[in-house]
Structure formats: C-alpha cells, structure tokens
Design a protein around this motif. Structure first.
Motif, PDB file in Angstrom:
ATOM      1  N   GLU A   1     -12.547   1.061   5.693  1.00  0.00           N
ATOM      2  CA  GLU A   1     -11.514   2.094   5.764  1.00  0.00           C
ATOM      3  C   GLU A   1     -12.049   3.348   6.437  1.00  0.00           C
ATOM      4  O   GLU A   1     -11.333   4.009   7.196  1.00  0.00           O
TER       5      GLU A   1
ATOM      6  N   LYS B   1       0.829  -1.195   0.000  1.00  0.00           N
ATOM      7  CA  LYS B   1       0.000   0.000   0.000  1.00  0.00           C
ATOM      8  C   LYS B   1       0.872   1.257   0.000  1.00  0.00           C
ATOM      9  O   LYS B   1       0.520   2.259  -0.592  1.00  0.00           O
ATOM     10  N   ALA B   2       1.987   1.157   0.687  1.00  0.00           N
ATOM     11  CA  ALA B   2       2.860   2.317   0.799  1.00  0.00           C
ATOM     12  C   ALA B   2       3.243   2.812  -0.584  1.00  0.00           C
ATOM     13  O   ALA B   2       3.264   4.012  -0.854  1.00  0.00           O
TER      14      ALA B   2
ATOM     15  N   SER C   1       0.616   4.813  -2.279  1.00  0.00           N
ATOM     16  CA  SER C   1       0.366   6.148  -1.786  1.00  0.00           C
ATOM     17  C   SER C   1       1.474   7.117  -2.197  1.00  0.00           C
ATOM     18  O   SER C   1       1.376   8.306  -1.963  1.00  0.00           O
TER      19      SER C   1
ATOM     20  N   SER D   1       0.619  -0.848   6.921  1.00  0.00           N
ATOM     21  CA  SER D   1       0.531   0.540   7.357  1.00  0.00           C
ATOM     22  C   SER D   1      -0.308   0.595   8.633  1.00  0.00           C
ATOM     23  O   SER D   1      -0.989  -0.375   8.989  1.00  0.00           O
TER      24      SER D   1
ATOM     25  N   HIS E   1      -1.042   6.282   6.868  1.00  0.00           N
ATOM     26  CA  HIS E   1      -0.390   5.551   5.782  1.00  0.00           C
ATOM     27  C   HIS E   1       1.084   5.258   6.056  1.00  0.00           C
ATOM     28  O   HIS E   1       1.806   4.784   5.182  1.00  0.00           O
TER      29      HIS E   1
END
Ligand SMILES: Nc1ncnc2c1ncn2[C@@H]1O[C@H](COP(=O)(O)OP(=O)(O)O)[C@@H](O)[C@H]1O
Ligand SMILES: [Mg+2]
Lengths: 326, 261
Positions: free
Chosen positions: B135, A11-12, A15, B100, B152
């Motif tokens: 989310e 996911k990092a 983003s 995250s 994040h």
C-alpha cells in the motif's frame, strides 16, 4: 479482524468515517448475538430449520463467490455440495469417524473436484461454461445410484455421529453450522482485500489488463473454481451433518438451479445477512413449492429458463443496484 | 545466438501482422534503448496500438522477432512478458470498477507479492506487513502522478484524466524494466499533460526502457530523445526530434491529408 468485518464487502465501506461504520458494526454484532441466543428461545423444528438454513447459506455463498470473483454462473454446484455431504456420511459408515475428520476432507475433496472440472473447461465461459456445469448436475443422480454400495442408493445414508458427545444433537447441529458460516463470512471479507482476491476481480473485469500484470485467465478460472467448489463441498458436509441424512432426493438436477437462484436472490453478495437471505430462500421455498404439487416441474422449468437467459446475457451483476457491485 | 547491440533494451525486428487480409504492420523494426524516452507517433489507425500489442504479447505477429535484454520474447504471452519486467498502460482505460483506485494500482504489484493462499483467508502478521508495504508503494506511485487524494475513490466517480494517470501509476508501481504507455495524454487537459510529462521525465532511470505512443506530435517532440513514425503499418522514419521534424515523409504525413490528426 472484528465481527464487524462481516458487513464489509468492500474497502469503500471501510473508509466511511464515524457513525455508519459503527452502526454497521453494531447491527452485525447484534445479528450474531441474536443467532447465538436463539436456541434459548426457539426449539425443535425451528432450530433444525435454522441449522439447515446456515448450511444452505454456505452453499449459496459458494455460487455467489463464483459469480463475484469469477464472473461465471454454475448450475451444477449441487455436485460439489453432494460430494461434501456424502463424504461425511461415507467416512462415518466406513471409518466410523466424525466431522472432525470429514469436514476438512470434504473441503479437500471439493477443491480437488473443482480443480479437475476447471482445468479442461478453463477456456469456456458464459453460457458454454454454465452448460458444462449442468452436465455435473445431470450426472450426479446417476453416480449416487450407480455407486449404491457406498452411497446407499435411493435410500441414502444416515449420519449419526456427534461432534462432541453429550451435547444435545439439535444444539450441535445449530452451533457447528452457525460457527462455520460466521468464520467463512469473516474469511471472505478478508479475501476481498487479499492479493488473490484483487487479482481475481481484475481478471474478471479487465482480462487483458490482468494478463499484462501477470494474472493469466487460466490461473483465475482454476483458482476461483477450486475455491468455490471447496466451499460448496464444505456446505454440503454441513448440510449432511445438520439434517443427519443424505439421499439423492436432496441433490436433484434442480437443486443446482436453486443454488443459483438463491445466489441471485441474495444479490450475489458475500456478507452474512445476504447469505442468510439466500440460505432461507433455499431452505423454505422448496418446502412451499412442494405444496404446489403438479406445478413444481413447471416452476422449476421457469426458474431454469430465467437463469439460463441471465447467464446467456453474460452478466448477473447488471441486476445489482449501482454502487455496491460495479 | 544474440548479436552485439541487440542484447540491450527492447528490440523488435521485421514484425508483420495481418488480420485476415488486413495488413496492419509491415516489416516493422524498432529498438528501445534503456535510459532514453522513445516516442512512437503516427496518425490514427497507423498500427501503433497493434505494434504495442505485439511487443506486450497480446498479439503475435506472423513474422518477426522481438527480444528484451537479450531474451527472446517470441512465443511468450502477456503474463510471461510481464514477468520479464515489461508493463504497459491501455489506450482504452482498463480499471476494475469494483476496486478503489488504490486497489487497482495494488493489482500492479501482484507478481511481487509473496503471500500464499492461506493468508488470503486468514490474517497473518506476515500478510499485514506485506499489505502495509504494497500500500505504501501504491500510494507513492499515485503521489508521483499527483492523484493520491483520489486513492480511495471508485473509478466510476473519477474523471477520465485521473483514470489515465492511475493507469500509468499501475504500470510504474512494480518498478518494471520496461514501461510502454499507449496514448497516456489522451483525455488530459493542458495542466495534467504538463504534470504527466514532468512525472515521466522524473521516472527515467539509466536502466529503464520507456516507450510513449502518441498521435500528438508536439508532446512527443518535447518529451522524447528518439522518435519512430508509423504510417499505414510502415515505419517511415526514425531519429531525433530535429531529424523527424525535417523528414520529408513525416512532413507529408503530418501536413498532408492526415494533418487533422
Ligand atoms: N484485433 C484486431 N482485429 C482486426 N483489426 C484490427 C485489430 N486490432 C487492430 N486492427 C486494425 O489495425 C489497424 C491499426 O489499428 P491500431 O493499431 O489501433 O492503430 P493506432 O493505435 O495507430 O490508432 C486499424 O485498421 C484497426 O482496425
Ligand atoms: Mg491506438
């Protein structure tokens, strides 16, 4: 989901703003485009090798998936690979059906075998589990030769049926293997963000915390083994299809070790480029090693010792560069 | 089979726990009533975390019984107790380093999610909708604790204070019926501790069981209406903050040899 997601294993990365995502997306599109166009330039043996490389890449992914999401190593995944390969061959010989039928069947058989293996061994981990998987790999040649009537014994079986009659065989092998590999990479990128994917990663890193959130160890173990074995079996089915043959020679005890080494070489990553590196390793290195003659068993032995030591240390991911893995 | 009074809240009766010859808990009882913030204090090594682990099913006491809202918990493992609506935080931070902060909190919603194995590999509209909803809830939990801006980031890039708060966000995100927090203020600075206490008070609902384990007496005195004091595996006192403050045994433990705790 876009092709660019092939590059996204975390996911990092998603983003990250602006330029880098676009660069990743472009390079991934370019890679897929090159692979799609390769048959125009390359021919014969290279195309055949690439098809095998794609199938082997899938087998490496199955081991990497077990390492990433299960935190375990297997040196017996060649068992599940063989299951898929022989499923294709036997379905063709006995029923006269093509991979339209045997590919889904291979996935189901792999999942079933993974489940059956995982259930009794769900409380094992680390070196103990690795040794249990070794039993699978050791039993494999005996089974293949023992059930000669179905498996063709030492000789093995040929796989001749086309998926789409009329299209050259080399192209069929190539595009089917490539297509499945790309789809699997996309599916794995999606899995990373799914409820089940997150739950498995948590169960692996923090088993107690995961239990407190309703994720039991046995669920995690059985799930990841079932998935990983299903993928291995799919890979085997494509190996059979891409090489047009199955025989006990391709599934010795050391092919299981090699799958694990291939996974380590690709840093246990689940992206398309990493899978291709692992697949290329598995496809090429044994060929070169074969020229080493008498040294082969010794090299395999060294590889086995190294891998076993790493497994004993309990954590392959220590060898990953910081930041990407953990 | 349940007597009146024990059917409400989280109840432990006569819990004894030993590791080999080491008696960690001796005949400990406590009642956590809904709508009340209950505190559990005691010096380091008193057995607070062990009692906690008995309540959440990680340890099983050799003796005693525990029940939640009238349901007997004996014999249930942590995952089954989680399914009963009991969540917890861990004294030793238990974040997954690959995920995250937001994803770590999302895992707290695992039991609430309905998406099956098919949608784990193939994106479906139903999954999209679910993903958006979970989310949103996870972000709301992070905001509640004032750490939404770190959503994040990876745990390794964050200070322990933020991780501690995230640990709590993960425990509250699934709207549980009982929340057990093990030393939630450890590693927090004064400002963060204030924010945490405010967040915990905001969290309180009439039907929620909330237990806070601490060794910081002042924090517990301010936060809790009902306090239990554990020392060497024995429950030495229970009552309101005023009663605890005046209790001779508590004074001895806290002002005597163990004052530095
Ligand atoms: N799994 C275990 N095995 C052996 N001893 C334990 C275990 N867990 C806790 N203990 C012992 O129980 C005692 C109480 O520990 P703990 O419950 O962590 O105290 P507290 O949380 O109040 O500081 C300590 O002496 C500790 O060493
Ligand atoms: Mg403790």
């Amino acid at each position: 989901m876009a092709v660019s997601d092939l590059a996204q294993t975390s996911k990092a990365e998603l983003s990250v703003r602006g330029g880098r995502v676009d660069a990743a997306r472009l390079s991934m599109l370019a890679l897929v485009a090159i692979l799609l166009l390769a048959p125009l330039l390359a021919g014969g043996f290279l195309l055949y090798s690439l098809s095998l490389c794609f199938a082997n890449a899938l087998a490496v992914l199955s081991v990497s998936m077990l390492v990433r999401y299960g935190g375990e190593v297997s040196i017996g995944h060649s068992f599940f690979v063989a299951l898929g390969a022989y499923a294709v061959a036997i379905v063709e010989h006995r029923l006269g059906l093509s991979i339209v039928v045997s590919l889904p069947l291979a996935i189901l058989l792999g999942a079933g075998a993974g489940f059956v293996f995982a259930f009794p061994s769900r409380r094992l981990s680390g070196i103990y589990l690795a040794v249990a998987t070794m039993a699978l790999a050791l039993a494999l040649p005996e089974i293949l030769i023992g059930f000669e009537k179905f498996t063709g014994g030492f000789e093995g079986l040929y796989i001749a049926q086309d998926l789409i009659p009329g299209i050259p065989k080399a192209l069929q092998r190539y595009y089917v293997a490539l297509g499945v590999l790309v789809i699997v990479c996309l599916a794995l990128a999606h899995f990373r963000k799914s409820a089940q994917g997150l739950a498995l990663l948590m169960a692996q890193a923090q088993p107690r915390a995961a239990e407190a959130m309703g994720i039991t160890r046995s669920w995690a173990r059985i799930s990841i083994f079932t998935l990983s074995a299903a993928l291995a079996s799919l890979a085997g089915a494509l190996t059979g299809f891409a090489s047009s043959t199955v025989s006990p020679n391709s599934f010795t005890f050391f092919s299981g070790v090699f799958l694990l080494v291939g996974s380590v070489v690709s840093l246990n990553r689940l992206s398309l480029p990493a899978a291709l590196v692992g697949g290329a390793f598995i496809t090429l290195v044994p060929t070169y090693l074969a020229q080493a003659g008498d040294w082969v068993p010794i090299l395999y032995g060294v590889a086995l010792v190294v891998v076993t030591l790493v497994a004993n240390a309990g954590d392959l991911r220590r060898f990953l560069p910081r930041g990407r893995g953990r | 089979m349940m007597e009146a009074g024990t059917s409400e809240g989280l109840v432990a009766e006569g819990i004894s726990l030993a590791f080999g010859g080491l008696h960690v808990l001796n005949d400990v009882s406590l009642t956590l009533r809904p709508g009340v913030i209950t505190g559990l204090i005691g010096p380091n090594g008193a057995g607070k975390t062990s009692l906690f682990n008995c309540l959440t099913g990680l340890y099983h006491g050799q003796r005693g019984r525990s029940s939640f809202a009238g349901t007997l918990l004996n014999g249930l493992g942590p995952a089954q107790r989680a399914a009963c609506g009991i969540t917890r935080s861990f004294q030793n931070l238990a974040m997954c380093p690959d995920l995250s902060l937001l994803e770590n909190v999302l895992v707290g919603l695992t039991l609430k999610r309905r998406s099956g194995w098919f949608s784990a590999f193939v994106p479906t509209p139903a999954l999209r909708a679910e993903q958006k909803e979970v989310e949103r809830r996870a972000m709301a939990a992070l905001s509640e604790l004032g750490i939404a801006s770190a959503a994040h980031d990876k745990p390794s890039d964050l200070p322990p204070g933020t991780l501690r708060l995230a640990e709590i966000a993960r425990a509250i995100v699934c709207e549980p019926r009982a929340i057990l927090l093990d030393e939630p203020a450890a590693g927090l600075n004064a400002v963060e501790t204030r924010d945490l206490m405010r967040a915990l008070k905001r969290l309180m609902r009439p039907d929620l069981v909330l237990l806070v384990v601490e060794h910081d007496m002042d924090l517990i005195m301010e936060l809790c209406e009902q306090i239990y004091v554990l020392n060497f595996g024995q429950m030495i006192a229970s009552g309101t903050p005023a009663e605890i403050r005046a209790h001779p045994d508590v004074i001895r433990v806290y002002l005597g040899d163990d004052a530095d705790d």
